[in-house]
Design an enzyme around this catalytic site. Sequence first.
Site, PDB file in Angstrom:
ATOM      1  N   ASP A   1      12.258   3.469  -1.361  1.00 30.43           N
ATOM      2  CA  ASP A   1      12.726   2.147  -1.795  1.00 30.43           C
ATOM      3  C   ASP A   1      13.590   2.213  -3.053  1.00 30.43           C
ATOM      4  O   ASP A   1      14.117   1.191  -3.495  1.00 30.43           O
ATOM      5  CB  ASP A   1      11.523   1.231  -2.062  1.00 30.43           C
ATOM      6  CG  ASP A   1      10.786   0.884  -0.770  1.00 30.43           C
ATOM      7  OD1 ASP A   1      11.419   0.914   0.298  1.00 30.43           O
ATOM      8  OD2 ASP A   1       9.573   0.602  -0.844  1.00 30.43           O
TER       9      ASP A   1
ATOM     10  N   ARG B   1      15.245  -6.260  12.094  1.00 31.97           N
ATOM     11  CA  ARG B   1      14.721  -4.916  11.797  1.00 31.97           C
ATOM     12  C   ARG B   1      13.960  -4.329  12.993  1.00 31.97           C
ATOM     13  O   ARG B   1      13.360  -5.063  13.773  1.00 31.97           O
ATOM     14  CB  ARG B   1      13.855  -4.991  10.527  1.00 31.97           C
ATOM     15  CG  ARG B   1      14.734  -5.365   9.336  1.00 31.97           C
ATOM     16  CD  ARG B   1      14.006  -5.384   8.050  1.00 31.97           C
ATOM     17  NE  ARG B   1      13.523  -4.063   7.700  1.00 31.97           N
ATOM     18  CZ  ARG B   1      12.684  -3.827   6.699  1.00 31.97           C
ATOM     19  NH1 ARG B   1      12.237  -4.827   5.971  1.00 31.97           N
ATOM     20  NH2 ARG B   1      12.307  -2.604   6.436  1.00 31.97           N
TER      21      ARG B   1
ATOM     22  N   GLY C   1       8.797  -6.840   5.968  1.00 30.31           N
ATOM     23  CA  GLY C   1       8.599  -5.821   7.004  1.00 30.31           C
ATOM     24  C   GLY C   1       7.184  -5.265   6.977  1.00 30.31           C
ATOM     25  O   GLY C   1       6.588  -4.991   8.024  1.00 30.31           O
TER      26      GLY C   1
ATOM     27  N   ARG D   1      16.419  -5.377  -3.609  1.00 30.99           N
ATOM     28  CA  ARG D   1      16.594  -4.142  -4.396  1.00 30.99           C
ATOM     29  C   ARG D   1      18.071  -3.857  -4.683  1.00 30.99           C
ATOM     30  O   ARG D   1      18.401  -3.222  -5.684  1.00 30.99           O
ATOM     31  CB  ARG D   1      15.911  -2.965  -3.698  1.00 30.99           C
ATOM     32  CG  ARG D   1      14.403  -3.182  -3.562  1.00 30.99           C
ATOM     33  CD  ARG D   1      13.636  -1.908  -3.321  1.00 30.99           C
ATOM     34  NE  ARG D   1      12.312  -2.192  -2.765  1.00 30.99           N
ATOM     35  CZ  ARG D   1      11.243  -2.569  -3.473  1.00 30.99           C
ATOM     36  NH1 ARG D   1      11.318  -2.705  -4.778  1.00 30.99           N
ATOM     37  NH2 ARG D   1      10.091  -2.808  -2.871  1.00 30.99           N
TER      38      ARG D   1
ATOM     39  N   GLN E   1       4.562   2.422   7.156  1.00 36.78           N
ATOM     40  CA  GLN E   1       4.262   1.165   7.854  1.00 36.78           C
ATOM     41  C   GLN E   1       3.771   1.444   9.265  1.00 36.78           C
ATOM     42  O   GLN E   1       2.826   0.801   9.740  1.00 36.78           O
ATOM     43  CB  GLN E   1       5.499   0.266   7.859  1.00 36.78           C
ATOM     44  CG  GLN E   1       5.832  -0.238   6.460  1.00 36.78           C
ATOM     45  CD  GLN E   1       7.035  -1.148   6.420  1.00 36.78           C
ATOM     46  OE1 GLN E   1       7.765  -1.275   7.400  1.00 36.78           O
ATOM     47  NE2 GLN E   1       7.256  -1.778   5.288  1.00 36.78           N
TER      48      GLN E   1
ATOM     49  N   ARG F   1      21.257  -0.270   3.405  1.00 34.80           N
ATOM     50  CA  ARG F   1      21.370   0.047   1.964  1.00 34.80           C
ATOM     51  C   ARG F   1      22.412   1.129   1.678  1.00 34.80           C
ATOM     52  O   ARG F   1      22.864   1.248   0.542  1.00 34.80           O
ATOM     53  CB  ARG F   1      19.994   0.435   1.400  1.00 34.80           C
ATOM     54  CG  ARG F   1      19.093  -0.782   1.293  1.00 34.80           C
ATOM     55  CD  ARG F   1      17.740  -0.473   0.685  1.00 34.80           C
ATOM     56  NE  ARG F   1      17.026  -1.732   0.470  1.00 34.80           N
ATOM     57  CZ  ARG F   1      15.732  -1.837   0.250  1.00 34.80           C
ATOM     58  NH1 ARG F   1      14.978  -0.750   0.220  1.00 34.80           N
ATOM     59  NH2 ARG F   1      15.176  -3.018   0.053  1.00 34.80           N
TER      60      ARG F   1
ATOM     61  N   LYS G   1       3.577  -3.879  -4.603  1.00 32.46           N
ATOM     62  CA  LYS G   1       3.715  -4.713  -3.410  1.00 32.46           C
ATOM     63  C   LYS G   1       2.883  -4.153  -2.257  1.00 32.46           C
ATOM     64  O   LYS G   1       2.160  -4.886  -1.591  1.00 32.46           O
ATOM     65  CB  LYS G   1       5.202  -4.793  -3.033  1.00 32.46           C
ATOM     66  CG  LYS G   1       5.493  -5.677  -1.840  1.00 32.46           C
ATOM     67  CD  LYS G   1       6.858  -6.333  -1.951  1.00 32.46           C
ATOM     68  CE  LYS G   1       7.987  -5.419  -1.574  1.00 32.46           C
ATOM     69  NZ  LYS G   1       8.137  -5.260  -0.111  1.00 32.46           N
ATOM     70  N   SER G   2       2.987  -2.850  -2.032  1.00 41.37           N
ATOM     71  CA  SER G   2       2.262  -2.253  -0.898  1.00 41.37           C
ATOM     72  C   SER G   2       0.756  -2.439  -1.056  1.00 41.37           C
ATOM     73  O   SER G   2       0.050  -2.778  -0.107  1.00 41.37           O
ATOM     74  CB  SER G   2       2.558  -0.755  -0.829  1.00 41.37           C
ATOM     75  OG  SER G   2       3.904  -0.536  -0.515  1.00 41.37           O
TER      76      SER G   2
ATOM     77  N   LYS H   1      16.643  -0.969   6.348  1.00 38.82           N
ATOM     78  CA  LYS H   1      15.781  -1.674   5.383  1.00 38.82           C
ATOM     79  C   LYS H   1      16.207  -3.148   5.343  1.00 38.82           C
ATOM     80  O   LYS H   1      16.835  -3.627   6.272  1.00 38.82           O
ATOM     81  CB  LYS H   1      15.871  -0.990   4.019  1.00 38.82           C
ATOM     82  CG  LYS H   1      15.236   0.410   4.009  1.00 38.82           C
ATOM     83  CD  LYS H   1      13.736   0.339   4.161  1.00 38.82           C
ATOM     84  CE  LYS H   1      13.096   1.722   4.182  1.00 38.82           C
ATOM     85  NZ  LYS H   1      11.679   1.651   4.535  1.00 38.82           N
TER      86      LYS H   1
HETATM   87  C1  S3P Z   1       5.953   0.341   2.813  1.00 41.92           C
HETATM   88  C2  S3P Z   1       6.491   1.445   3.415  1.00 41.92           C
HETATM   89  C3  S3P Z   1       7.917   1.779   3.383  1.00 41.92           C
HETATM   90  C4  S3P Z   1       8.652   0.986   2.297  1.00 41.92           C
HETATM   91  C5  S3P Z   1       8.263  -0.459   2.258  1.00 41.92           C
HETATM   92  C6  S3P Z   1       6.772  -0.611   2.051  1.00 41.92           C
HETATM   93  C7  S3P Z   1       4.509   0.099   2.931  1.00 41.92           C
HETATM   94  O1  S3P Z   1       8.491   1.465   4.623  1.00 41.92           O
HETATM   95  O2  S3P Z   1      10.048   1.091   2.474  1.00 41.92           O
HETATM   96  O3  S3P Z   1       8.946  -1.126   1.230  1.00 41.92           O
HETATM   97  O4  S3P Z   1       3.961  -0.729   2.181  1.00 41.92           O
HETATM   98  O5  S3P Z   1       3.870   0.757   3.779  1.00 41.92           O
HETATM   99  P1  S3P Z   1       8.536   2.537   5.828  1.00 41.92           P
HETATM  100  O6  S3P Z   1       7.158   2.895   6.123  1.00 41.92           O
HETATM  101  O7  S3P Z   1       9.186   1.817   6.968  1.00 41.92           O
HETATM  102  O8  S3P Z   1       9.380   3.658   5.309  1.00 41.92           O
END
Ligand code: S3P
Length: 442
Positions: free
Chosen positions: A320, A127, A99, A392, A174, A351, A26-27, A347
């Site tokens: 995650d 959030r 997010g 999740r 993020q 969670r 996903k990222s 999240k």
């Molecule tokens: C992600 C970073 C993580 C993760 C999210 C995806 C990303 O969040 O929990 O599912 O793609 O950079 P945080 O950076 O807020 O921990």
Amino acid sequence: MHHNKITFEVQPGGTLQGEARVPGDKSISHRSIMLGSIAEGITEVTGFLEADDCLSTMESFKAMGVSIEGPKAGRVTITGVGLHGLKDPQKPLYLGNSGTSMRLLSGLLAGQAFDVVLTGDESLSKRPMKRVTDPLRQMGAAIDTTDDGTSPINIHGGVALKGIHYEMPVASAQVKSCLLLAGLYAKGTTSVHEPAPTRDHTERMLSGFGYPVTREGPTVSVQSGGTLKACSIDVPSDISSAAFFMVGASIARDADVTLLHVGMNPTRTGVIDILKLMGAQIDIINTRVVGGEPVADLRIRSSALRGVAIPEELVPLAIDEFPVLFVAAACAEGQTILTGAEELRVKESDRIQVMADGLKILGIDATPTPDGMAVIGGPLGGGVVESHGDHRIAMAFSIAGLRASGPITIHDCAPVNTSFPTFVTLAHCLGLKIKAHKGDAV
Ligand code: S3P
């Protein structure tokens, strides 16, 4: 996007056997659209995750004038418009549950010539966004949120950003990525210090697009003035999706599963380290590098897990995966203690609370703490649990069915589509006795 309620029903007694390739990361999928859009030339993506979150990112860039074809069987073709070619979308960008889209786009859009509004669903609207808007304001961005620091995020264009050095108070990929993307448009150097290592896909992908990124220990920096050159991106399978089957194969009896082409970026492999500490049998085979990201096949067999104190430095590397790791803890001998994970409370759901509530319903002694949980392994019963619309959580409780003595019903599972639309089909093929039903009742 999720008007229809979906309920999962899992019968006890299944196991997991066979080979599977879980969907794309996903990222990395999000970032492929973002960087491909602001690159010069045509970027070809394969293995793209066709899930709601990544499609939200894709729709946003289409609304900003980028021509994107696909996804078709994981293939996406993006005709990049260059760093300064995005157009005013003329309407708010709706980012659903994502997010990652909201935080990364805040940075990427803070230095554009046009105004833009970012909105999301009920969960995303709760959030915390101050973590990105505060440092962006320090860079000169004109950006507003609600008084609570939540979305909608209003970004006013036409301002001149300047590079800053930012010491992140939370270890967040993020936030780091948001600031690096804003840094592409900011005068001078933008540098971000992370208190603990977090996923580095943005840095790797920027380098893959030929954009210079400097890392000195825990500090990453970029300078404006460069260009991104289109490239090909082969997205590995998402280790966060693979994690459900890693735990499932560890806790089920007679399980033997091989997961193919799993992304093994060292900033993401905390789940493997934690499961191995718990005694899981995970063989890492056929390790290779695909498009700048390490990839391997994972063979997981049943094992007798034991409770552990999870090392805090592994928390950001498995951030995650805790919903399903709590299920592993419930099936382990003795106590598992997680600390230093207060981020889990903000999240897609809280969670810590949501998992503790559900585990208790299934008969497990789970004690939530402000920054983690203590779980004492024991017999898992059946029951009816709530996912609180968190993908999740829904998948984690489905996996619990492999060790439960009765059926588990999980409400509010439609958001599984945000990250793993094929979860039910794949889990069923591997042997989990899962069915998805429309509506609240079964
Ligand atoms: C992600 C970073 C993580 C993760 C999210 C995806 C990303 O969040 O929990 O599912 O793609 O950079 P945080 O950076 O807020 O921990």
